[in-house]
Motif scaffolding. Structure first.
Motif, PDB file in Angstrom:
ATOM      1  N   GLY A  24      14.061   2.062  -0.588  1.00 52.02           N
ATOM      2  CA  GLY A  24      14.454   0.916   0.347  1.00 52.02           C
ATOM      3  C   GLY A  24      14.287   1.444   1.905  1.00 52.02           C
ATOM      4  O   GLY A  24      13.964   0.616   2.965  1.00 52.02           O
ATOM      5  N   THR A  25      14.391   2.726   2.171  1.00 53.15           N
ATOM      6  CA  THR A  25      14.309   3.445   3.439  1.00 53.15           C
ATOM      7  C   THR A  25      12.691   3.280   3.876  1.00 53.15           C
ATOM      8  O   THR A  25      12.334   3.292   5.241  1.00 53.15           O
ATOM      9  CB  THR A  25      14.702   4.742   3.425  1.00 53.15           C
ATOM     10  OG1 THR A  25      13.953   5.755   2.755  1.00 53.15           O
ATOM     11  CG2 THR A  25      16.226   4.949   3.092  1.00 53.15           C
ATOM     12  N   LEU A  26      11.835   3.057   2.914  1.00 51.25           N
ATOM     13  CA  LEU A  26      10.258   3.097   3.429  1.00 51.25           C
ATOM     14  C   LEU A  26       9.846   1.627   3.221  1.00 51.25           C
ATOM     15  O   LEU A  26       8.871   1.421   3.936  1.00 51.25           O
ATOM     16  CB  LEU A  26       9.578   3.712   2.119  1.00 51.25           C
ATOM     17  CG  LEU A  26      10.010   5.197   1.661  1.00 51.25           C
ATOM     18  CD1 LEU A  26       9.242   5.446   0.378  1.00 51.25           C
ATOM     19  CD2 LEU A  26       9.488   6.253   2.545  1.00 51.25           C
ATOM     20  N   LEU A  27      10.700   0.624   3.353  1.00 51.33           N
ATOM     21  CA  LEU A  27      10.219  -0.741   3.263  1.00 51.33           C
ATOM     22  C   LEU A  27      10.761  -1.392   4.660  1.00 51.33           C
ATOM     23  O   LEU A  27      11.749  -1.233   5.073  1.00 51.33           O
ATOM     24  CB  LEU A  27      10.845  -1.676   2.163  1.00 51.33           C
ATOM     25  CG  LEU A  27      10.402  -0.781   0.873  1.00 51.33           C
ATOM     26  CD1 LEU A  27      11.168  -1.714  -0.267  1.00 51.33           C
ATOM     27  CD2 LEU A  27       8.956  -0.722   0.571  1.00 51.33           C
ATOM     28  N   ALA A  28       9.851  -2.270   5.105  1.00 51.05           N
ATOM     29  CA  ALA A  28      10.266  -3.081   6.332  1.00 51.05           C
ATOM     30  C   ALA A  28      11.084  -4.153   5.693  1.00 51.05           C
ATOM     31  O   ALA A  28      11.100  -4.600   4.700  1.00 51.05           O
ATOM     32  CB  ALA A  28       8.956  -3.881   7.043  1.00 51.05           C
ATOM     33  N   ASP A  29      12.032  -4.789   6.637  1.00 53.31           N
ATOM     34  CA  ASP A  29      13.142  -5.817   6.139  1.00 53.31           C
ATOM     35  C   ASP A  29      12.370  -6.805   5.569  1.00 53.31           C
ATOM     36  O   ASP A  29      12.685  -7.577   4.480  1.00 53.31           O
ATOM     37  CB  ASP A  29      14.028  -6.238   7.219  1.00 53.31           C
ATOM     38  CG  ASP A  29      14.950  -5.128   7.595  1.00 53.31           C
ATOM     39  OD1 ASP A  29      15.277  -4.054   7.059  1.00 53.31           O
ATOM     40  OD2 ASP A  29      15.517  -5.159   8.850  1.00 53.31           O
ATOM     41  N   ASP A  30      11.313  -7.343   6.190  1.00 49.88           N
ATOM     42  CA  ASP A  30      10.545  -8.464   5.940  1.00 49.88           C
ATOM     43  C   ASP A  30       9.308  -8.259   5.059  1.00 49.88           C
ATOM     44  O   ASP A  30       8.227  -9.109   5.091  1.00 49.88           O
ATOM     45  CB  ASP A  30      10.211  -9.309   7.034  1.00 49.88           C
ATOM     46  CG  ASP A  30       9.391  -8.494   8.270  1.00 49.88           C
ATOM     47  OD1 ASP A  30       9.076  -7.221   8.041  1.00 49.88           O
ATOM     48  OD2 ASP A  30       8.936  -9.034   9.410  1.00 49.88           O
ATOM     49  N   MET A  31       9.146  -7.213   4.290  1.00 44.48           N
ATOM     50  CA  MET A  31       8.057  -6.691   3.759  1.00 44.48           C
ATOM     51  C   MET A  31       7.566  -7.727   2.359  1.00 44.48           C
ATOM     52  O   MET A  31       8.634  -8.620   2.442  1.00 44.48           O
ATOM     53  CB  MET A  31       8.143  -5.413   2.924  1.00 44.48           C
ATOM     54  CG  MET A  31       9.193  -5.276   1.753  1.00 44.48           C
ATOM     55  SD  MET A  31       8.738  -5.782   0.100  1.00 44.48           S
ATOM     56  CE  MET A  31       7.506  -4.545  -0.187  1.00 44.48           C
ATOM     57  N   VAL A  32       6.433  -7.836   2.296  1.00 47.58           N
ATOM     58  CA  VAL A  32       5.693  -8.797   1.364  1.00 47.58           C
ATOM     59  C   VAL A  32       4.962  -8.119   0.221  1.00 47.58           C
ATOM     60  O   VAL A  32       4.426  -7.166   0.435  1.00 47.58           O
ATOM     61  CB  VAL A  32       5.024  -9.816   1.893  1.00 47.58           C
ATOM     62  CG1 VAL A  32       4.382 -10.777   1.118  1.00 47.58           C
ATOM     63  CG2 VAL A  32       5.686 -10.432   3.230  1.00 47.58           C
ATOM     64  N   TYR A  33       5.384  -8.407  -0.985  1.00 45.52           N
ATOM     65  CA  TYR A  33       4.858  -7.937  -2.179  1.00 45.52           C
ATOM     66  C   TYR A  33       4.067  -9.004  -2.812  1.00 45.52           C
ATOM     67  O   TYR A  33       4.406 -10.017  -3.139  1.00 45.52           O
ATOM     68  CB  TYR A  33       5.762  -7.522  -3.320  1.00 45.52           C
ATOM     69  CG  TYR A  33       5.135  -6.793  -4.424  1.00 45.52           C
ATOM     70  CD1 TYR A  33       4.468  -5.645  -4.565  1.00 45.52           C
ATOM     71  CD2 TYR A  33       5.828  -7.236  -5.596  1.00 45.52           C
ATOM     72  CE1 TYR A  33       4.000  -5.211  -5.556  1.00 45.52           C
ATOM     73  CE2 TYR A  33       5.259  -6.572  -6.799  1.00 45.52           C
ATOM     74  CZ  TYR A  33       4.388  -5.793  -6.906  1.00 45.52           C
ATOM     75  OH  TYR A  33       4.091  -5.109  -8.115  1.00 45.52           O
ATOM     76  N   HIS A  34       2.689  -8.770  -3.152  1.00 49.39           N
ATOM     77  CA  HIS A  34       1.508  -9.810  -3.562  1.00 49.39           C
ATOM     78  C   HIS A  34       1.314  -9.151  -5.036  1.00 49.39           C
ATOM     79  O   HIS A  34       1.004  -7.904  -5.210  1.00 49.39           O
ATOM     80  CB  HIS A  34       0.312  -9.801  -2.838  1.00 49.39           C
ATOM     81  CG  HIS A  34       0.717 -10.170  -1.478  1.00 49.39           C
ATOM     82  ND1 HIS A  34       1.042 -11.822  -1.135  1.00 49.39           N
ATOM     83  CD2 HIS A  34       0.890  -9.811  -0.192  1.00 49.39           C
ATOM     84  CE1 HIS A  34       1.212 -11.951   0.150  1.00 49.39           C
ATOM     85  NE2 HIS A  34       1.012 -10.640   0.743  1.00 49.39           N
ATOM     86  N   LEU A  35       1.091 -10.025  -5.952  1.00 47.77           N
ATOM     87  CA  LEU A  35       0.754  -9.856  -7.264  1.00 47.77           C
ATOM     88  C   LEU A  35      -0.457 -10.847  -7.520  1.00 47.77           C
ATOM     89  O   LEU A  35       0.122 -11.959  -7.880  1.00 47.77           O
ATOM     90  CB  LEU A  35       1.704  -9.892  -8.151  1.00 47.77           C
ATOM     91  CG  LEU A  35       2.819  -8.717  -8.480  1.00 47.77           C
ATOM     92  CD1 LEU A  35       4.013  -9.043  -9.076  1.00 47.77           C
ATOM     93  CD2 LEU A  35       2.066  -7.636  -9.243  1.00 47.77           C
TER      94      LEU A  35
END
Length: 132
Positions: A24-35
């Motif tokens: 979680g510390t590596l991720l932006a609050d508004d991150m997006v993950y695409h599959l």
């Protein structure tokens, strides 16, 4: 900004260790993950972390290669899911603070997603263009 390759390696180590707090510390609050294969998208750090916490089966991963420059990186991993090995290629974009803002992950073949994660993802049309 942290070195993008180092950030991706820490991400994969946290994933393998199920260290969701560290991830979680590596991720932006508004991150997006695409599959792309399942046409799913997850928006936001908390939904992405929950997606990983809830992922079924006994799985482990090993990193084959990470390469990157600037704010972008790609990785090749092998995931062992209940005794079956599957390769995956992931592309990462980091924001100005050095946090992961976009992950696009490709698995070997298109497939229908497993049931039970509908509350975390949105499905999109095959022809929809992905953001750069």
């Amino acid at each position: 900004m942290a070195d993008v390759e180092d950030t991706v390696m820490v991400y994969w180590h946290a994933c393998e260790a199920r260290d969701w707090e560290r991830m979680g510390t590596l991720l932006a609050d508004d991150m997006v993950y695409h599959l792309p294969q399942t046409r799913e998208r997850i928006r936001g750090r908390e939904a992405f972390l929950q997606f990983n916490r809830e992922y079924p089966g006994g799985w482990h991963l090993s990193v084959t290669r990470v390469t990157g420059a600037g704010a972008r990186a790609a990785s090749w991993i092998t995931v062992d899911i209940d005794g079956e090995e599957q390769p995956a290629v992931s592309f990462f974009d980091l924001d100005e603070a050095g946090r992961i803002s976009v992950i696009t992950e490709f698995w070997p073949e298109p497939y229908e997603p497993p049931a039970g994660r509908e509350h975390l993802v949105e499905r999109y049309a095959v022809a929809e263009v992905q953001p750069a």
